[in-house]
Scaffold this motif. Structure first.
Motif, mmCIF file in Angstrom:
data_model
loop_
_atom_site.group_PDB
_atom_site.id
_atom_site.type_symbol
_atom_site.label_atom_id
_atom_site.label_comp_id
_atom_site.label_asym_id
_atom_site.label_seq_id
_atom_site.Cartn_x
_atom_site.Cartn_y
_atom_site.Cartn_z
ATOM 1 N N ALA A 113 0.831 -1.206 0.000
ATOM 2 C CA ALA A 113 0.000 0.000 0.000
ATOM 3 C C ALA A 113 0.867 1.257 0.000
ATOM 4 N N THR A 114 1.986 1.199 0.697
ATOM 5 C CA THR A 114 2.911 2.345 0.680
ATOM 6 C C THR A 114 3.512 2.500 -0.716
ATOM 7 N N GLU A 115 3.841 1.372 -1.342
ATOM 8 C CA GLU A 115 4.380 1.434 -2.707
ATOM 9 C C GLU A 115 3.354 2.014 -3.675
ATOM 10 N N ALA A 116 2.103 1.635 -3.512
ATOM 11 C CA ALA A 116 1.048 2.123 -4.415
ATOM 12 C C ALA A 116 0.851 3.628 -4.254
ATOM 13 N N LEU A 117 0.917 4.090 -3.027
ATOM 14 C CA LEU A 117 0.793 5.532 -2.782
ATOM 15 C C LEU A 117 1.975 6.270 -3.422
ATOM 16 N N ALA A 118 3.156 5.709 -3.274
ATOM 17 C CA ALA A 118 4.348 6.308 -3.877
ATOM 18 C C ALA A 118 4.221 6.357 -5.395
ATOM 19 N N ALA A 119 3.629 5.313 -5.972
ATOM 20 C CA ALA A 119 3.447 5.270 -7.423
ATOM 21 C C ALA A 119 2.528 6.400 -7.879
ATOM 22 N N PHE A 173 8.926 3.173 0.047
ATOM 23 C CA PHE A 173 8.272 4.245 -0.702
ATOM 24 C C PHE A 173 9.028 4.516 -2.004
ATOM 25 N N VAL A 174 10.337 4.604 -1.916
ATOM 26 C CA VAL A 174 11.137 4.874 -3.116
ATOM 27 C C VAL A 174 10.980 3.735 -4.125
ATOM 28 N N ARG A 175 10.942 2.505 -3.601
ATOM 29 C CA ARG A 175 10.784 1.344 -4.488
ATOM 30 C C ARG A 175 9.494 1.460 -5.305
ATOM 31 N N GLY A 176 8.407 1.804 -4.642
ATOM 32 C CA GLY A 176 7.121 1.936 -5.347
ATOM 33 C C GLY A 176 7.157 3.040 -6.380
ATOM 34 N N ALA A 177 7.794 4.140 -6.024
ATOM 35 C CA ALA A 177 7.885 5.268 -6.954
ATOM 36 C C ALA A 177 8.763 4.904 -8.153
ATOM 37 N N ALA A 178 9.891 4.271 -7.875
ATOM 38 C CA ALA A 178 10.827 3.935 -8.953
ATOM 39 C C ALA A 178 10.190 2.951 -9.938
#
Ligand code: ADP
Ligand code: MG
Length: 139
Positions: free
Chosen positions: A10-16, A41-46
């Motif tokens: 869920a944190t990754e999805a928010l970061a995306a 968080f960075v992983r999800g955004a990247a």
């Protein structure tokens, strides 16, 4: 915005979601204690920005640069205790033409470019994190 995520995914999805609003030259500052979820968080955004390589914490180097349509930089300033001009000179290329994510931005002092978004993560319990995103990006 402020929310509570209940899993790393869920944190990754928010970061995306945030990532898709960013442009080359943008800097995202990510604060929070160890284990709060900064690297997650960075992983999800990247991922959302097209990075295919594994994204892990650059704790033993100061940064990683990943090639993607817009290159993605990931810096971790945990071991940095303020910067001098020479050290800033080493870091500056990470910000050149990239979307840059910076863990422990407080350790960089005033050298870092102004953040387009400031993310703050806090432990709630083992699987929950409070996530605050301050930006002018409408998220
Ligand atoms: P940091 O970079 O802040 O030290 P990491 O992202 O490396 O933190 O580690 C966060 C840890 O917390 C990971 O083991 C992750 O699986 C776990 N975790 C549990 N719940 C969450 C959540 N809701 N969001 C992010 N990470 C979480
Ligand atoms: Mg980390």
């Amino acid at each position: 915005m402020q929310t509570v995520t209940s899993s790393p995914e869920a944190t990754e999805a928010l970061a995306a979601e945030l990532a898709l609003l960013l442009d080359a030259g943008d800097v995202v500052a990510i604060s929070g204690e160890l284990g709060a979820g900064k690297t997650t968080f960075v992983r999800g955004a990247a991922r959302a920005l097209g990075v295919i390589e594994p994204v892990s914490s650059p704790t033993f180097t100061i940064g990683h640069r990943y090639e993607a349509d817009v290159p993605v930089a990931h810096l971790d300033l945990y071991r940095v205790d303020g910067l001098d001009p020479e050290e800033w000179g080493d870091l500056e290329p990470y910000f050149d033409g990239t979307i840059a994510f910076v863990e422990w931005p407080e350790h960089g002092g005033r050298w870092l470019p102004e953040a387009r978004a400031v993310v703050t993560l806090e432990h709630v319990d083992e699987s929950h994190r409070n996530v605050r995103i301050d930006s002018d990006l409408g998220l």
